[in-house]
Design a protein around this motif. Structure first.
Motif, PDB file in Angstrom:
ATOM      1  N   CYS A   1     -16.534  10.687 -14.041  1.00 51.71           N
ATOM      2  CA  CYS A   1     -17.931  10.442 -13.717  1.00 51.71           C
ATOM      3  C   CYS A   1     -18.815  11.594 -14.203  1.00 51.71           C
ATOM      4  CB  CYS A   1     -18.074  10.275 -12.211  1.00 51.71           C
ATOM      5  SG  CYS A   1     -19.727   9.798 -11.706  1.00 51.71           S
TER       6      CYS A   1
ATOM      7  N   CYS B   1     -18.319   7.073 -19.627  1.00 57.78           N
ATOM      8  CA  CYS B   1     -17.856   7.144 -18.245  1.00 57.78           C
ATOM      9  C   CYS B   1     -16.971   5.926 -17.936  1.00 57.78           C
ATOM     10  CB  CYS B   1     -19.052   7.193 -17.307  1.00 57.78           C
ATOM     11  SG  CYS B   1     -18.583   7.195 -15.567  1.00 57.78           S
TER      12      CYS B   1
ATOM     13  N   CYS C   1     -18.334   3.843 -14.911  1.00 56.89           N
ATOM     14  CA  CYS C   1     -19.459   2.965 -15.268  1.00 56.89           C
ATOM     15  C   CYS C   1     -18.970   1.698 -15.980  1.00 56.89           C
ATOM     16  CB  CYS C   1     -20.453   3.694 -16.169  1.00 56.89           C
ATOM     17  SG  CYS C   1     -21.380   5.003 -15.377  1.00 56.89           S
TER      18      CYS C   1
ATOM     19  N   VAL D   1     -23.929   1.639 -18.472  1.00 56.29           N
ATOM     20  CA  VAL D   1     -22.818   2.521 -18.832  1.00 56.29           C
ATOM     21  C   VAL D   1     -23.402   3.818 -19.382  1.00 56.29           C
ATOM     22  CG1 VAL D   1     -20.822   2.787 -20.354  1.00 56.29           C
ATOM     23  CG2 VAL D   1     -21.326   0.569 -19.344  1.00 56.29           C
ATOM     24  N   THR D   2     -22.890   4.955 -18.910  1.00 56.77           N
ATOM     25  CA  THR D   2     -23.358   6.257 -19.365  1.00 56.77           C
ATOM     26  C   THR D   2     -22.519   6.707 -20.548  1.00 56.77           C
ATOM     27  OG1 THR D   2     -23.925   6.805 -17.087  1.00 56.77           O
ATOM     28  CG2 THR D   2     -23.846   8.620 -18.649  1.00 56.77           C
TER      29      THR D   2
ATOM     30  N   CYS E   1     -24.453   7.841 -12.501  1.00 53.76           N
ATOM     31  CA  CYS E   1     -24.148   6.577 -11.830  1.00 53.76           C
ATOM     32  C   CYS E   1     -25.302   5.572 -11.825  1.00 53.76           C
ATOM     33  CB  CYS E   1     -23.664   6.830 -10.404  1.00 53.76           C
ATOM     34  SG  CYS E   1     -22.186   7.841 -10.334  1.00 53.76           S
TER      35      CYS E   1
END
Length: 145
Positions: free
Chosen positions: A102, A62, A65, A111-112, A106
């Protein structure tokens, strides 16, 4: 039956035990045709073509992120280095890291990340620190679904 003089010339395979791919000339390009082709040539086909990449499935991260996390750049750099080392150990190219929009999760200060294997299991990885990159790279490049 076509006489031998009129038959099209077939190249001689010096190693008959190894199958040679069929190669056709299309203008200035030489294109492999057949089952082992990288991407089949589209010639008025009814079905869509399937391309097999030379790399493992991409890793999705993401972008939002990464921007929000204080150490987002360090996480991305560590994950990329671990993926490169893991790919070298397995004898394959490293997967590409693709920045996405995204995911809708969130997390705060994390961080995703996801890959095809983790998305098939319905999982997202939340990386809060660059020390987690080793474990994350192994889970993101997992072959089993």
């Amino acid at each position: 039956m076509i006489p031998e003089a009129m038959a099209p010339h077939q190249p001689v395979n010096p190693k008959p035990h190894i199958a040679t791919p069929l190669v056709r000339n299309y203008g200035a390009r030489r294109v492999r045709v057949g089952a082992d082709a990288y991407m089949p040539v589209m010639v008025n086909s009814v079905l869509p073509a399937t391309a097999r990449p030379h790399r493992p499935a991409p890793i999705l991260i993401c972008r939002k992120c990464l921007k929000r996390a204080a150490n987002g750049r360090a996480i991305k750099r560590a994950l990329k280095a671990e993926l490169k080392a893991l790919g070298r150990a397995r004898g394959v190219k490293r997967p590409r890291i693709v920045m996405t929009g995204c995911f809708g999760i969130c997390p705060k200060r994390a961080v995703t990340a996801a890959s095809g294997a983790t998305l098939a299991r319905g999982e997202f990885l939340l990386l809060a620190d660059d020390d987690q990159a080793t474990a994350a790279a192994a889970r993101l490049m997992a072959r089993d679904i």
